[in-house]
Structure formats: structure tokens, C-alpha cells
Design an enzyme around this catalytic site. Structure first.
Site, PDB file in Angstrom:
ATOM      1  NE  ARG A   1      -4.206   1.729   2.180  1.00  0.00           N
ATOM      2  CZ  ARG A   1      -4.459   2.681   3.084  1.00  0.00           C
ATOM      3  NH1 ARG A   1      -3.643   2.853   4.122  1.00  0.00           N
ATOM      4  NH2 ARG A   1      -5.510   3.469   2.961  1.00  0.00           N
TER       5      ARG A   1
ATOM      6  CB  ILE B   1      -5.804   5.574  -1.023  1.00  0.00           C
ATOM      7  CG1 ILE B   1      -5.668   4.050  -1.098  1.00  0.00           C
ATOM      8  CG2 ILE B   1      -5.136   6.120   0.215  1.00  0.00           C
ATOM      9  CD1 ILE B   1      -4.219   3.568  -1.159  1.00  0.00           C
ATOM     10  CB  SER B   2     -10.967   3.087   0.096  1.00  0.00           C
ATOM     11  OG  SER B   2     -11.804   3.747  -0.822  1.00  0.00           O
ATOM     12  CD  GLN B   3     -12.164   2.450   6.827  1.00  0.00           C
ATOM     13  OE1 GLN B   3     -13.219   3.049   6.893  1.00  0.00           O
ATOM     14  NE2 GLN B   3     -11.586   1.922   7.888  1.00  0.00           N
ATOM     15  N   PRO B   4      -8.320   0.363   4.259  1.00  0.00           N
ATOM     16  CG  PRO B   4      -6.128  -0.294   4.765  1.00  0.00           C
ATOM     17  CD  PRO B   4      -7.105   0.838   4.949  1.00  0.00           C
TER      18      PRO B   4
END
EC number: 2.1.1.77
Length: 209
Positions: free
Chosen positions: A33, A59-62
Site C-alpha cells: 500500500r 485512497i480508501s481505508q483497507p
């Protein structure tokens, strides 16, 4: 491996939050990431947070990456469309799970940066396009699974039309109050399931940036 401890800790967090699909967890664990974010945020690469990537996007949270990917119910043969390439991180996760991924991004600078990162990782089972995500990628469809990484104020009908029978659309819908939805096509009918409250940047239609 760099960030090995941080990656392991993130996997533990994702499992605690209910991500159970081993293939999805392994896909997330295999994607570095830190390559998809600005170096200034690299120390936060494996925290369960969304991070800015420029151009007003994130960027989206995992956890959300894992949840949305699980909801797609992918097999290796699934024909997949991603609307909103963004950093390319979600694209890279999908590419671990299926033979080929198609991804549309309306912001040219983000599309170019994502292509560079994906090439750096030797991920060659991905096709990207600079285009209007509301319109999908008609001549590459229909798709078994469509994932939308920005929030639509209303359901994009052109995306529904590009689903196969039995195909799944996973999309955040709403303005200020957003709900993650899973839409499954059954012939000419569409079955909608509300998953959970979320917060995404808006899905912008029309003019390209």
C-alpha cells in the site's frame, strides 16, 4: 519484507472487523500500500484509514477495500469493472483475484500515476481508461462484478445495464449520508441490499479532468 509487522497487524484488524474471505485477505496482504500513497504518508500506509492522494481524491481505508471486494463474490474468471481507478490500490487488489480487471478514471493525472504504479508491480492483467465512470466501459461488458469507488447521488443506470445476469454492483450511494449497497441482477430485475453507512468522495459525471 518492508512493513511486514504493519501488514500483519492490519490483517488482524481486518479480521476483527469481519473480513473473512482468505483470498481477499491474502490479496490485500500482497499489495504494498505504501507505493500508492505520497511518501509523506508512508508511515500510515498500514493504518486502517483513508488517505489523500491529490486532486481531491482519497485512497480508501483497507477495511472498505476488503469489504467491497468480498461483496463482489469474485472467482478467477469473473469479468470485473472498477469505476474510479484513483491511486490504483483497489485495482491492484482486484488483479490478485481475477484474470483481468477493467478500470475507468476521469482524472487523467491519477490514471497516469496508477498505470505507472501497476506497471512497477508487474501487474499486466489490468486495462485502464481515461473516461466518464458513470458510463462504465460498454464495449468491454457485460461484467460479472462492478465496483464503484466514489459515491453516486443516485443509481447509475448505465452501470446496471452492463451487469451480466447474476452480476453484482457494489456502490456507495447518497450525498452527505451515504450507504454502501450491493445490487444483484436477476434478469431484468435488480435486488438491492444495504450493507452499512460509509463516506466517500462524490462520483462526478460528465466532463473529464
Amino acid at each position: 519484507m518492508r512493513y511486514a509487522k504493519e501488514r500483519h497487524n492490519l490483517m488482524v484488524i481486518l479480521q476483527r472487523h469481519g473480513i473473512r474471505n482468505e483470498k481477499v485477505l491474502n490479496a490485500i496482504a500482497s499489495v504494498p500500500r505504501e507505493l500508492f500513497i505520497d511518501e509523506a504518508f508512508s508511515h500510515q500506509a498500514y493504518e486502517n484509514n483513508a488517505l489523500p492522494i491529490g486532486s481531491g481524491q482519497t485512497i480508501s481505508q483497507p477495511y472498505i477495500v476488503g469489504k467491497m471486494t468480498e461483496l463482489l463474490e469474485l472467482t478467477a474468471q469473473s469479468h470485473v469493472l472498477e469505476v474510479g481507478t484513483g491511486s490504483g490500490y483497489q485495482t491492484a487488489v482486484l488483479a490478485q483475484l481475477v484474470d483481468h480487471v477493467y478500470s475507468v478514471e476521469r482524472i487523467k493525472a491519477l490514471q497516469w500515476q496508477a498505470k505507472r504504479r501497476l506497471k512497477q508491480l508487474n501487474l499486466h492483467n489490468i486495462s485502464t481508461k481515461h473516461g466518464d465512470g458513470w458510463k462504465g466501459w460498454h464495449n468491454k461488458g457485460p461484467f460479472d462484478a462492478i465496483i464503484v469507488t466514489a459515491a453516486a447521488e443516485e443509481m447509475p443506470m448505465e452501470l446496471l445495464a452492463q451487469l451480466t445476469d447474476g452480476g453484482r454492483l457494489v456502490i456507495p450511494v447518497g450525498d452527505d449520508l451515504q450507504v454502501l449497497k450491493k445490487i444483484t441482477r436477476n434478469g431484468e430485475q435488480f435486488v438491492s441490499q444495504d450493507i452499512e453507512a460509509v463516506r466517500f468522495v462524490p462520483l462526478v459525471a460528465g466532463d473529464l479532468a
